[in-house]
Design an enzyme around this catalytic site. Structure first.
Site, PDB file in Angstrom:
ATOM      1  CG  ASP A  36      -2.129   1.086   0.985  1.00 47.01           C
ATOM      2  OD1 ASP A  36      -2.149   1.478  -0.071  1.00 47.01           O
ATOM      3  OD2 ASP A  36      -2.939   1.225   1.926  1.00 47.01           O
ATOM      4  CG  ASP A  88      -6.121  -4.944   2.331  1.00 49.62           C
ATOM      5  OD1 ASP A  88      -5.846  -4.744   3.698  1.00 49.62           O
ATOM      6  OD2 ASP A  88      -6.751  -4.202   1.720  1.00 49.62           O
ATOM      7  CB  CYS A 121     -10.876 -26.165  10.515  1.00 54.68           C
ATOM      8  SG  CYS A 121      -9.571 -24.939  10.141  1.00 54.68           S
ATOM      9  CB  CYS A 123      -6.101 -24.108  10.280  1.00 55.71           C
ATOM     10  SG  CYS A 123      -6.501 -24.140  12.073  1.00 55.71           S
ATOM     11  CB  CYS A 178      -8.724 -27.143  13.387  1.00 58.77           C
ATOM     12  SG  CYS A 178      -9.273 -25.675  13.870  1.00 58.77           S
TER      13      CYS A 178
END
Ligand code: GUN
Ligand code: ZN
Length: 377
Positions: free
Chosen positions: A89, A271, A309, A311, A314
């Site tokens: 940015d 974002d 999940c 991830c 998890c």
């Protein structure tokens, strides 16, 4: 190059091909403002949680460690060991949030560093030079994000200046991409639409910037205090005036529901700090809404944050353990919640892409939104 693969209503499934690899869209970019995702998440973790793009910030990296330092170390990709796309940015938005510390002129913005109070000037050329030193994949134009309560006259003048700044950004980026020792000679430039909550100012601005043939177009100045309904209304008005064969990026947005709504209005880049910020506070996203992992009801809960999940949190740890870590202020508690949340966002984007390809985006969106309400009632 941007290839549209499929359209389902206004929703687009596309692919941006960059020198740092392909970005499959719609995409959620994971925010690492100062070249790190807050919550002790390393770039080596990002492949496990399916991150495609990391977002970093011109202003923060200019102030510390300094973009010249990053350039001497081979650019931001090498510096943080991330070989996939990075979007930076421009610094505009961050400078404007400094409030009293800044002064806006035609040439750019004078402000004081939030780190050491030293005086800094940043205009369109400086922002492009810093982003070129960082060598990001995608640079954002230097813009002003006027306050959502600014007068119509203020907003019109500000937007006109942002257009002049955009032309200066484009000229400077074209020059920098041909400089001999540039880090990334193929750096892309996205323009930013502004105009606060005035649809006609935004539409005129969208038309003006669309003529500049930039690599992508962002809608800025939203999610800054207006209601969700107002934000969706602005998107309904503005997105049709941006080139639909180019990437469309809604800056700083948002909740999973905001993303689902914006995709159906033609937006394909996002974002937001929510997944990392909420994760650091023990607030986690699930398909049944947000959970507060500090809640006493998880003390003896041996299940993962969300059943099924994939991830890193998890697959290995229970709610009870994560709650204990958060209570004990162990950094690992935050880290696991942030990893879960980013994985949740990144996985939702994969589902979105698949639903668009299979022409069932509206059904997918409706079912997903209904699920989120279960815990938010
Ligand atoms: N991030 C969120 N909103 C904005 C905006 O309006 N401009 C810029 N440069 N960044 C943003
Ligand atoms: Zn998880």
């Amino acid at each position: 190059m941007y290839q549209i693969i499929h359209r389902n209503g206004l929703a687009k499934r596309a692919r941006l091909i960059t020198v740092h690899g392909v970005i499959e869209t719609p995409v959620f970019m994971n925010v690492g403002t100062a070249a790190a995702i807050k919550g002790a998440v390393a770039t080596t973790d990002l492949k496990d949680i399916r991150t495609q793009v990391q977002l970093s910030n011109t202003y923060h990296l200019h102030v510390r460690p300094g973009d010249e330092v990053v350039k001497k170390l081979g650019g931001l990709h090498r510096f943080m060991n991330w070989d996939r796309p990075i979007l930076t940015d421009s610094g505009g938005f961050q400078v404007f949030s400094l409030g009293e510390l800044r002064k806006i002129k035609e040439e750019g913005v004078y402000f004081r560093s939030h780190v050491d109070g030293r005086k800094i000037f940043m205009g369109p050329e400086e922002s492009m030079q810093i982003q070129s030193n960082l060598g990001s994949t995608i640079a954002m134009a230097f813009d002003e994000c006027p306050s959502s309560v600014a007068s119509r006259e203020y907003v019109q003048n500000s937007v006109d200046r942002t257009t002049r700044w955009l032309k200066r950004c484009r000229t400077e980026m074209a020059r920098l991409n041909t400089v001999e020792d540039t880090i990334n000679p193929h750096q892309l430039l996205f323009g930013i639409n502004q105009g606060a909550i005035f649809p006609d100012i935004r539409i005129d601005h969208a038309k003006a910037i669309s003529e500049l043939e930039l690599d992508g177009y962002a809608v800025g100045g939203l999610a800054v205090g207006e209601s969700h309904a107002e934000m969706y209304h602005i998107l309904d008005e503005v997105v049709p005036h941006l080139p639909s064969e180019k990437p469309t990026y809604l800056m700083g947005v948002g909740t999973p529901a905001n993303i689902l709504e914006a995709v159906s209005r033609g937006v394909d880049f996002f974002d937001c700090v929510y997944p990392s910020r909420n994760g650091r506070h023990g607030h986690v996203y699930t398909n049944r809404g947000k959970l507060n992992m500090l809640n006493a009801k998880y003390e003896l809960d041996d299940a993962p944050i969300e059943e099924g999940c994939g991830c890193p949190a998890c697959t290995h740890y229970s709610r009870a353990y994560i709650r204990h870590l958060l209570k004990a202020k162990e950094m690992l508690g935050m880290r696991l919640c942030v990893l879960h949340n980013l994985y949740f966002y990144n996985t939702m984007m994969e589902e979105i892409r698949q639903a668009i390809e299979e022409e069932r985006y509206q059904e997918y969106k409706a079912a997903k939104l209904q699920g989120f309400q279960e815990n938010d009632k």
